[in-house]
Design a protein around this motif. Structure first.
Motif, mmCIF file in Angstrom:
data_model
loop_
_atom_site.group_PDB
_atom_site.id
_atom_site.type_symbol
_atom_site.label_atom_id
_atom_site.label_comp_id
_atom_site.label_asym_id
_atom_site.label_seq_id
_atom_site.Cartn_x
_atom_site.Cartn_y
_atom_site.Cartn_z
ATOM 1 N N ARG A 137 91.526 -65.495 68.979
ATOM 2 C CA ARG A 137 90.510 -64.842 68.135
ATOM 3 C C ARG A 137 90.290 -63.396 68.574
ATOM 4 O O ARG A 137 90.253 -62.485 67.741
ATOM 5 C CB ARG A 137 89.186 -65.610 68.208
ATOM 6 N N ASN A 140 93.404 -61.465 67.645
ATOM 7 C CA ASN A 140 93.835 -61.609 66.238
ATOM 8 C C ASN A 140 95.267 -62.122 66.088
ATOM 9 O O ASN A 140 96.055 -61.605 65.295
ATOM 10 C CB ASN A 140 93.698 -60.261 65.501
ATOM 11 N N ALA A 172 88.642 -62.797 60.792
ATOM 12 C CA ALA A 172 89.058 -61.465 61.229
ATOM 13 C C ALA A 172 90.097 -60.868 60.285
ATOM 14 O O ALA A 172 90.186 -59.651 60.136
ATOM 15 C CB ALA A 172 89.623 -61.528 62.649
#
Length: 329
Positions: A137, A140, A172
């Motif tokens: 996360r 990305n 994202a």
């Protein structure tokens, strides 16, 4: 106790006054430094511990690796891990492997972290994989994030954490359809997300806030303070990072959702109910999101106050527009 409350200076003052330092005392101080964003101080103290003749134990090494992870000291962390068996006769346990995956993942070395897991001599538990998914996360990496999440869905199909982290990975990149698929999967399996909650103690009374909470008696004043701070933050250069919102709504609504995260409400309440110049201390049950982290830096400078936030991972000491983590957490 002081270190766990974020008062690392008082913890060190007490530590230095101790006449007999047992291994637990060293461990507590090293851990305190690590969790409060003072990785280099933690390693310096570890070296002092060894020079004093005290041998580290498995808890010491968890604290040392944690310090390296939170400070981005990849080379040092790898060296300490490799020394465990050779010099200290400590067989790495799951906690040590988890720290190493966290160390590599935070540094963006995701492929290396995955390879490290695959080479573990013991079967990795779900927490190890969650560390890697959290790093996906932050950096990305959607492809690896999906792969890790699917592994976790098989290992712990009822654990909400991997579903939420995968949703964050998708958010994202603005992949709203994929987020909806994850939500449907959670609904079909009866899984509920743990709501974000923040606590603050004022005059020996603990006040709890959920995201978007309007149940507090001072709600009207709190939301006015949030609005005031948001306006001043934007003048100072703050730009909301809406990639941390998991709802496909208009930009203005995304900004409102961010403004009403539980820690923002708790901070606003603390500013309203404590004397100028005093420290505002908040505890949150989840990892503070990147936007709230940025916002709190701005707030600390605007109000000229130190704000200490203890999230699920560590302490963040915000002061004069900076954070003790150095934006690495």
């Amino acid at each position: 106790m002081y270190a766990k409350c974020g008062s690392i200076e008082k913890a060190r003052e007490l530590f230095d006054k101790m006449h007999h330092l047992a291994v637990d005392s060293w461990n507590a101080m090293i851990t305190g430094y690590a969790m409060n964003g003072h990785g280099k101080e933690a390693l310096k103290l570890f070296e002092q511990m060894k020079h004093s003749g005290m041998s580290p134990n498995h808890v010491t090494m968890v604290s040392v690796l944690c310090a390296c992870s939170h400070a981005g000291l990849v080379h040092e962390g790898c060296q300490y891990f490799n020394c465990m068996t050779k010099y200290y006769n400590i067989t790495p346990a799951m906690e040590h492997y988890m720290c190493m995956v966290d160390l590599l993942g935070r540094a963006g070395l995701l492929d290396e972290a995955k390879d490290f897991i695959n080479r573990m001599p013991i079967k990795p538990d779900p927490v190890v994989w969650i560390c890697l998914l959290g790093a996906c996360r932050v950096h990305n990496n959607v492809e690896l994030g999906e792969w890790v999440a699917n592994c976790l869905f098989d290992l712990e199909p009822k654990n909400a954490t991997p579903y939420v982290l995968l949703s964050n990975v998708y958010a994202a990149g603005g992949r709203w359809n994929d987020i909806e698929k994850v939500r449907k999967m959670m609904n079909d399996r009866g899984i509920k997300k743990t709501p974000g909650c923040s606590w603050i103690e004022i005059n020996k009374e603990v006040h709890a806030f959920l995201t978007g909470d309007r149940s507090h008696p001072q709600t009207h004043m709190i939301y006015k303070e949030v609005e005031r701070l948001s306006s001043e933050m934007k003048v100072a250069g703050y730009v909301p990072d809406t990639t941390f919102v998991l709802n496909d709504v208009k930009e203005e609504e995304m900004e409102q959702i961010l403004c009403h995260h539980s820690e923002r409400l708790a901070i606003a309440f603390g500013l309203l109910n404590t004397p100028p110049g005093t420290i505002v201390r908040v505890v949150k049950n989840l990892r503070v999101c990147g936007d709230c982290h940025t916002a709190t830096k701005f707030i600390s400078k605007i109000v000229a106050r130190e704000i200490v936030v203890r999230d699920a991972n560590r302490y963040h000491h915000f002061k004069d527009g900076q954070c003790s983590c150095g934006d690495y957490w």
